[in-house]
Design an enzyme around this catalytic site. Structure first.
Site, mmCIF file in Angstrom:
data_model
loop_
_atom_site.group_PDB
_atom_site.id
_atom_site.type_symbol
_atom_site.label_atom_id
_atom_site.label_comp_id
_atom_site.label_asym_id
_atom_site.label_seq_id
_atom_site.Cartn_x
_atom_site.Cartn_y
_atom_site.Cartn_z
ATOM 1 N N GLU A 75 0.797 -1.227 0.000
ATOM 2 C CA GLU A 75 0.000 0.000 0.000
ATOM 3 C C GLU A 75 0.831 1.279 0.000
ATOM 4 O OE1 GLU A 75 -4.245 -0.418 1.677
ATOM 5 O OE2 GLU A 75 -2.880 -0.908 3.332
ATOM 6 N N HIS A 89 -0.500 5.742 7.778
ATOM 7 C CA HIS A 89 -1.671 4.905 7.488
ATOM 8 C C HIS A 89 -1.855 3.910 8.621
ATOM 9 C CE1 HIS A 89 -4.624 2.407 5.621
ATOM 10 N NE2 HIS A 89 -3.819 1.371 5.591
ATOM 11 N N HIS A 107 -4.683 1.073 10.914
ATOM 12 C CA HIS A 107 -5.900 0.264 11.076
ATOM 13 C C HIS A 107 -6.314 0.275 12.551
ATOM 14 C CE1 HIS A 107 -3.543 -2.230 7.899
ATOM 15 N NE2 HIS A 107 -4.167 -1.224 7.294
ATOM 16 N N HIS A 127 -11.543 -0.417 6.536
ATOM 17 C CA HIS A 127 -10.085 -0.556 6.406
ATOM 18 C C HIS A 127 -9.314 0.167 7.508
ATOM 19 C CE1 HIS A 127 -6.470 -0.486 3.374
ATOM 20 N NE2 HIS A 127 -6.055 -0.576 4.622
#
Length: 277
Positions: free
Chosen positions: A80, A99, A101, A184
């Site tokens: 990603e 990023h 989660h 996500h």
């Protein structure tokens, strides 16, 4: 100009901090734009953030297409990484991308309940936190595993940070500081590593606060309803107003050194983390 050696040391520390504070586990990542070659960025190879320990753990990638800049045989990277490259490509003044989660934030990427700034430390969330739904970007033949695995998907996500009209703004920065990713996680950015890390941590804290406040409010309402009494609430359940969010964000933007100093000491005191930067 930022010293490249210190930048790498800070990037190692940032990997440790976001793990220590529950923003990432074995998954999730942080990158930084290269200070001397802004058309490239630095990001660890495919490894758990807590285990990043040395400048040799990083790969320099091209912003244009996320291919390795100088070593075609570089260690395998994150699938990603297009999240990062496409944000850097679209917004020239973004210097760091995170990023995540994070478990506390995920309910707001699944339930349809908007994530809102609950207190002054999360004013950067603004009046609205956009949601990127990757399903709307899929084309026939795409792997539908929710991962941002192509330039096209990364570009669609980056676009959620601003409207097309606002891209004409010479600031080179997005309108929104955080974008939720449906089913996500979330992505945020900063003009510095410290700012990006701070936003990631306080997004996570704010989500916990919003959930716990909602649960508490619902419990009292349920109890009052079943007993036939009226709950004695001192005030409505409300997020920050747009003006409060804007002013709080401005007040907090220059204070990231204070928590960073604490967070840095926290990870330095843990045997799990090693920084040979």
């Amino acid at each position: 100009m930022t010293d490249a050696k210190q930048l790498l040391r800070d990037l190692i520390t940032a990997n440790h901090i976001i793990h220590y504070h529950g923003v990432v586990d074995a998954y999730g990542h942080i990158s930084v734009r290269h200070p001397d070659q802004p058309d490239t960025y630095l990001m660890s190879a495919n490894m758990a953030p807590a285990l990043v320990s040395s400048p040799t753990d990083f790969v320099q990638y091209r912003v244009e297409d996320s291919t390795p800049y100088y070593n075609e045989n570089a260690p395998r990277g994150f699938i990603e990484r297009y999240i990062h490259s496409e944000i850097y490509k679209r917004y020239p003044h973004v210097q760091c991308v995170v990023h995540s989660h994070a478990e506390a934030v995920l309910p707001y990427a699944v339930s349809g309940v908007p994530l809102e700034p609950m207190y002054h430390m999360a004013g950067f969330l603004g009046a609205k936190v956009p949601v990127y739904d990757i399903e709307e970007s899929y084309q026939p033949g795409d792997v539908q595993d929710l991962l941002v695995r192509t330039i096209r998907l990364g570009s669609d996500l980056a676009g959620k940070f601003s409207s097309e009209e606002s891209l004409k703004n010479p600031s080179g920065l997005p309108d929104h500081n955080v974008v939720l990713m449906r089913r996500h996680g979330f992505t945020t950015y900063g003009r510095t590593i410290k700012e990006a890390v701070s936003r990631a941590i306080y997004t996570n804290i704010n989500a916990k606060l919003q959930t716990s406040s909602s649960v508490l409010r619902s419990a009292v309402e349920s109890s009052s309803s079943s007993s036939g009494s009226v709950g004695a609430f001192a005030h409505p359940f409300e997020s920050l107003t747009p003006q409060q969010a804007k002013d709080s964000a401005a007040s907090g933007s220059g204070t990231t050194d204070r928590p960073w100093q604490l967070w840095e000491k926290e990870v330095e005191s843990q045997n799990l983390y090693t920084n040979n930067g």
